[in-house]
Each structure stands twice: as structure tokens, then as C-alpha cells.
Design an enzyme around this catalytic site. Structure first.
Site, mmCIF file in Angstrom:
data_model
loop_
_atom_site.group_PDB
_atom_site.id
_atom_site.type_symbol
_atom_site.label_atom_id
_atom_site.label_comp_id
_atom_site.label_asym_id
_atom_site.label_seq_id
_atom_site.Cartn_x
_atom_site.Cartn_y
_atom_site.Cartn_z
ATOM 1 N N ASP A 89 -27.437 110.551 54.112
ATOM 2 C CA ASP A 89 -26.391 111.358 54.736
ATOM 3 C C ASP A 89 -25.698 112.095 53.599
ATOM 4 O OD1 ASP A 89 -27.100 110.032 57.040
ATOM 5 O OD2 ASP A 89 -25.108 109.208 57.439
ATOM 6 N N HIS A 146 -32.531 106.272 51.114
ATOM 7 C CA HIS A 146 -33.787 105.832 51.713
ATOM 8 C C HIS A 146 -34.958 106.690 51.244
ATOM 9 C CE1 HIS A 146 -31.898 103.143 54.864
ATOM 10 N NE2 HIS A 146 -30.852 103.790 54.373
ATOM 11 N N SER A 252 -22.472 109.747 44.788
ATOM 12 C CA SER A 252 -22.656 110.956 44.009
ATOM 13 C C SER A 252 -23.746 111.829 44.606
ATOM 14 C CB SER A 252 -22.967 110.631 42.549
ATOM 15 O OG SER A 252 -23.101 111.809 41.799
#
EC number: 4.1.1.65
Length: 285
Positions: A89, A146, A252
């Protein structure tokens, strides 16, 4: 004002501040921890409805909250062997071709793939004329990273560096930002050739972790360090698309590198656009 903000980045004790924040974020402080988490949720409009544990009291430390799990099914993974999915995300910072070994950092600022990869010229050659994407994780985002595709880990590289804040302001004003900040480079072999997934640190990013090796930083080193992994056997690291591969404790940036003619970015890709882990990112060519 922007010049002052950027100038302060050069003067603050980046590593000392990050160590302090890391310790505080790992401290079990009972009601104080819960209060800080509640403030953070409100301040950054964090969506806790999708979290596996939505009650702030569940988390013993701020870091536990920051790397919170999501509910099963909260991030369905786009199907199709040719579909490469978003690893996090985040928000698209930049993406496009790697030209003359250079990646776009921001308008008027480039940095080299070789520097990003810890100075390894031979490794950088593998991505010559390939493609890249830079994804920025904001404080409100889910901070587990991921796999965008199936991959077998070939090498992991720790690259020491500065800890500048990462945001549009620093990207536009700090030269070689992503190639000078501390980072962990992961090289995977995939069906469409090598792929790099780089986790870049920043000010108050207290920790970068990998699922196969645990915490990579801290402690922070002074030189590049490399780990090689076998393609088969008990020590092989083989991950499927959508599987967790790492996490930021205070977040980050993730940068992906793809080899020439391997992928075409999805038509939904746009600078400044939010991304959702598991949705289409690119397609094998």
C-alpha cells in the site's frame, strides 16, 4: 521555508534520532502506548477496520501497531501468471524506463541503478534498459511489503547510508536521495528474469526486516554486506506472489527494478496515485 526544511535534514543527527525513536517505538508503556496509537490513528486517518486487531489496546508497543496484520482477504491478490501485483500500500512516486543506467527521482533529479544497488556494476548491467518504479509508503499505510510475483531469492545486500526523510520535498531537493539513504536490496530470480526489490530507510525508520532473516538493520553497519542464497534446498528462499517478504517499522520506500522487455506497467499506474497491495502493477511481456 522549503529550503529551511531541507537544510535541517543535513544538520539533524539522523542516526541518533532514529535510534531514539526506534527504542521508544519498541517500548512497552501500557496506557501511554495506547494513547500514542490512538493519537496516530486520528492524526493520519488510519483505517483500522481492515486490521486483524482493530483495538489499540491489543498492541503492546507502537511498532506492533505499525506492522499490524490485516484481516484475511483484506488484500486479494490479482490472479493470472502474467499479472505482477503491487508489493505495498503506497503512492507511486516515479516509474518508467531505466535509461543510460539512470532512474528518475523527481523532475530534474536522477540517480543511478549502480549506486542504488550498492555500487555493483555487474548487477546493475542486468537491469540496463529495463524498467523501475518507486513507491512511497506514508505513515497511514499498511507497512508490510509483499512479493509482486513468484521469485527465488538470489542475493540480499545491505547498503549503509544516510537517513534523510523521504517525501516529495526531499525527493525534489536532496540529490541521489534513494542512492544515499540506508537500504536493503533483494534480488529475486523470476520467470521473466531478475527482479530487484529495494527497501529504502529514512529518518525514524527504526527497522527494516525480512521474513527469511529477521531484522537487517539495526544495528547499522559501515560497509556494504552481501548474502547469497541457493536456488534449491533447505536454505533456499522461494516466495509466491502476494507472500510477505519484509516490513518497515516506521516506513519509507520500495523500489522495483525489472530487466529489459520483461514487463509493461499496468495502465492504472500514474505518478502520485495511491496503490493497493495485490492489485495489478504490471504485466509480463
Amino acid at each position: 521555508m522549503d529550503k529551511i526544511k531541507v537544510g535541517l535534514q543535513y544538520w539533524i543527527p539522523q542516526h541518533g534520532l532514529t535510534r531514539l525513536v526506534g527504542k521508544l517505538a519498541s517500548a512497552e508503556a501500557g496506557g501511554l502506548t495506547t494513547a500514542v496509537i490512538r493519537w496516530f490513528i486520528k492524526q493520519y486517518n488510519v483505517n483500522m477496520d481492515e486490521a486483524k486487531h482493530s483495538d489499540p489496546k491489543h498492541f503492546k508497543t507502537f511498532n506492533e501497531f505499525f506492522v499490524r496484520e490485516l484481516k484475511d482477504g483484506a488484500r486479494p491478490i490479482a490472479e493470472g501468471d502474467a499479472v505482477i501485483t503491487h508489493p505495498a500500500d503506497a503512492c507511486v512516486s516515479q516509474f518508467g524506463p531505466i535509461e543510460d543506467g539512470q532512474l528518475i527521482q523527481a523532475k530534474g533529479h536522477n540517480f543511478s541503478a549502480q549506486e542504488l544497488l550498492g555500487g555493483d556494476a555487474k548487477l546493475a548491467e542486468e537491469f540496463q534498459d529495463g524498467s523501475f518504479a518507486t513507491l512511497y509508503l506514508s505513515p497511514r499505510d499498511y507497512h508490510r511489503v509483499h512479493m509482486p510475483c513468484d521469485g527465488t531469492l538470489r542475493q540480499m545486500i545491505y547498503v549503509p547510508g544516510d537517513l534523510f526523510s523521504v517525501n516529495p520535498l526531499t525527493a525534489e531537493n536532496v540529490p541521489n536521495l534513494f542512492a544515499r539513504n540506508e537500504r536493503v536490496v533483494c534480488i529475486f530470480d523470476t520467470e521473466f528474469g531478475p527482479m530487484a526489490q529495494v527497501l529504502v530507510g529514512a529518518t525514524i525508520v527504526g527497522s527494516i526486516e525480512q521474513v527469511w532473516a529477521g531484522t537487517i538493520t539495526p544495528p547499522r553497519g559501515n560497509s556494504v554486506y552481501k548474502w547469497d542464497y541457493p536456488a534449491e534446498g533447505d536454505k533456499a528462499v522461494i516466495l509466491k506472489k502476494g507472500e510477505e517478504m519484509g516490513r518497515f517499522k516506521l516506513g519509507s520506500t520500495v523500489i522495483n527494478l525489472f530487466v529489459k522487455n520483461a514487463i509493461a506497467f499496468d495502465e492504472s499506474m500514474e505518478n502520485g496515485k495511491p496503490t493497493v497491495m495485490g492489485t495489478p502493477y504490471a504485466h509480463q511481456q
